[in-house]
Design an enzyme around this catalytic site. Sequence first.
Site, PDB file in Angstrom:
ATOM      1  CG  ASP A 134       5.122   5.588 -17.566  1.00  0.00           C
ATOM      2  OD1 ASP A 134       3.898   5.783 -17.405  1.00  0.00           O
ATOM      3  OD2 ASP A 134       5.908   6.470 -17.979  1.00  0.00           O
ATOM      4  CG  ASP A 140       3.450   9.616 -15.566  1.00  0.00           C
ATOM      5  OD1 ASP A 140       3.996   8.487 -15.655  1.00  0.00           O
ATOM      6  OD2 ASP A 140       2.486   9.834 -14.809  1.00  0.00           O
ATOM      7  CG  ASP A 170       0.650   3.859 -15.796  1.00  0.00           C
ATOM      8  OD1 ASP A 170       0.575   2.729 -16.315  1.00  0.00           O
ATOM      9  OD2 ASP A 170       1.055   4.867 -16.406  1.00  0.00           O
ATOM     10  CG  ASP A 181       0.799  -2.420   1.269  1.00  0.00           C
ATOM     11  OD1 ASP A 181       0.778  -2.478   2.505  1.00  0.00           O
ATOM     12  OD2 ASP A 181       1.816  -2.585   0.585  1.00  0.00           O
ATOM     13  CG  ASP A 221       2.545  -0.478   5.867  1.00  0.00           C
ATOM     14  OD1 ASP A 221       3.550  -0.864   5.276  1.00  0.00           O
ATOM     15  OD2 ASP A 221       2.505   0.593   6.520  1.00  0.00           O
ATOM     16  CD  GLU A 242       5.884  -4.008   7.026  1.00  0.00           C
ATOM     17  OE1 GLU A 242       5.094  -3.248   7.607  1.00  0.00           O
ATOM     18  OE2 GLU A 242       6.966  -3.634   6.566  1.00  0.00           O
ATOM     19  CG  HIS A 248       8.237  -2.048  -0.606  1.00  0.00           C
ATOM     20  ND1 HIS A 248       7.619  -3.173  -0.072  1.00  0.00           N
ATOM     21  CD2 HIS A 248       7.903  -1.027   0.196  1.00  0.00           C
ATOM     22  CE1 HIS A 248       6.956  -2.823   0.999  1.00  0.00           C
ATOM     23  NE2 HIS A 248       7.098  -1.527   1.192  1.00  0.00           N
ATOM     24  CG  ASP A 249       9.985  -1.631   3.299  1.00  0.00           C
ATOM     25  OD1 ASP A 249       9.884  -0.560   2.672  1.00  0.00           O
ATOM     26  OD2 ASP A 249       9.054  -2.122   3.955  1.00  0.00           O
TER      27      ASP A 249
HETATM   28  C1  GLC Z   1       6.104  -0.475   5.993  1.00  0.00           C
HETATM   29  C2  GLC Z   1       6.311  -0.354   4.501  1.00  0.00           C
HETATM   30  C3  GLC Z   1       7.311   0.715   4.239  1.00  0.00           C
HETATM   31  C4  GLC Z   1       6.778   2.011   4.774  1.00  0.00           C
HETATM   32  C5  GLC Z   1       6.408   1.884   6.243  1.00  0.00           C
HETATM   33  C6  GLC Z   1       5.553   3.026   6.671  1.00  0.00           C
HETATM   34  O1  GLC Z   1       7.235  -0.917   6.647  1.00  0.00           O
HETATM   35  O2  GLC Z   1       6.680  -1.579   3.966  1.00  0.00           O
HETATM   36  O3  GLC Z   1       7.617   0.839   2.876  1.00  0.00           O
HETATM   37  O4  GLC Z   1       7.733   3.012   4.610  1.00  0.00           O
HETATM   38  O5  GLC Z   1       5.659   0.723   6.505  1.00  0.00           O
HETATM   39  O6  GLC Z   1       4.288   2.918   6.103  1.00  0.00           O
END
Ligand code: GLC
Length: 581
Positions: free
Chosen positions: A54, A58, A62, A131, A233, A287, A354-355
Amino acid sequence: MKPIIKSFLFSAMILFTAENTIAQNMSVKMTQKNDPKWWKEAVVYQIYPRSFKDSDGDGVGDLKGIISKLDYVKSLGIDAVWLNPIYTSPNDDNGYDISNYREIMKDFGTMEDFDLLLKEMHKRGIKLVMDLVVNHSSDEHEWFKQSRSSRDNKYRDYYHWWPAEKGKPPYRWSFFDVNSDAWKYDGQTNSYYLHYFSQKQPDLNWENPKVRYEVYDMMKFWLDKGIDGFRMDAFQFASKDTTWPELPKGYEKNIIKYYGVGPHLHEYLQEMNREVFSKYDIMTVAEGAGSSPEDAMQFVDPDRKELNMAYHFESVDIGKHLKDFGLVKYKEIFSRYDEAFKNKGWLSIFLANHDQPRMVSKFGNDTPEFREISSKMLSTFVMTMRGTPYYYYGDELGMDNIRFNSIEDYKDVDTRNKYIGLKNKGGDLQAFLEQQKQTSRENGRTPFQWDTTQNAGFTTGTPWLKVNPNYKTVNAEAQEKDPNSTLNYFRKLVKLRKQEPAFVYGKYTLLDKENPNIYAYTRDLNGKKFLVLLNFSDKDANYNIGFSTHKSKIILGNYKSRKGIKANILQPYEAQIIELK
Ligand code: GLC
């Protein structure tokens, strides 16, 4: 020319000449049919922008923050960064609900910041992969606002609607809905709209060519700025069977099978390739790619002209922890996919994103005794397998699950909505929270741990998500100084992968298949052969592999003192890369 300048120019040449790959530069004769490509040789580093750095206090990471850390990113030796969505969004799902595809989210900065970020990355020879979230938009996107306003609005068919006078639509399961119901009633036009994810993420109607061409235009907008690729995605869900058949019994056990490869999906991908990808030298990654190696091949078979590579989820979806599903199963999955892709097509290799929870907490051991050593072992795996490695920010430090105790600590729509759904049904909330400590996506989203100052040096304000309290010991600053840190070990691995094309293109052979503790395989290419030995257990473990120990040499490992390659023993979470002679 001074040698140092010469070698810099040599590596710069490799980086910037897209088709001029390591394999070609080193005159490596490919024994596989897989042609060399820059994106196969790349190591991708994933940055979750909210949590990286950051710059304005905030509490939210960023773009300026990322720019300030690009020298660190470069120092890892990686080639490309995949950035999670940075477009304007109401943040119901942290940017995966986009309300304007051509603007930067205010929390993250401005378009000028973006242009500077791209320039600074390219200056350092780092590529940028964005993405692309177009299975759905935000319900606050202008298209959806128009679409829901009346049944005859020209944007009506940009989304999937079901008129209420036809009764309730056939049930569709939703990933994030409180009631797991993907159809939401909308009083304005007395109709239901479809949302596979949250109610604020209505699914775009890909059957409508106007939608498709709007998306292609938007993709060109970013590509013309010079970005280097897209991570697609949830795109496997884009095509729906709009005859809306009933889902069969047991569908929830393999939702990907029913949602994953809709009837027109590959037509859309081929069209996208024709209209967009074929005009640029970029990398594209799906993905999710159906539910089998055969499905995945359909996305990335070069003859089909769709995408470059795909992630499959079998290896992360198998269970909560390695202990539950076991190493033999884990090896079987990676080996089965490798076998299917050995001659053509290409996959990515990843253990976290991140998932997912943190790699070390799921596949390794994050107790103080083993956190570092097992992180190094897992990094060894990711960097020595075939496929393009996608490495998640913070894994190079061995960052681990935060394990929140209270629902108040969670911000994620997934965890929060599941909690509410369960509460409404009178379910066991305590058990749910315990399970989330292992599985929640937010375990992997905590701020990057830069140093020992307040909030791990991530922000001077209040971080949007709590910082893992172990930052006093687990942080980049401390690890920079320690030659044996997980960070410096990761750098060595990346360097090795770049030096030895065998790790990128070499044949993969699984050894000691039924060994429940050790994952052992060779990678070989044109007479060079490497044996990778990985102990996934917390005990000394034996392996049963015959090779000549006489001249073979351990070229990298995560232990300083070894029991020697003659002993056929690996210490807990030990990793060895051996050059076989
Ligand atoms: C993908 C992303 C995930 C998101 C989902 C809906 O799986 O990696 O983070 O919540 O799509 O966009």
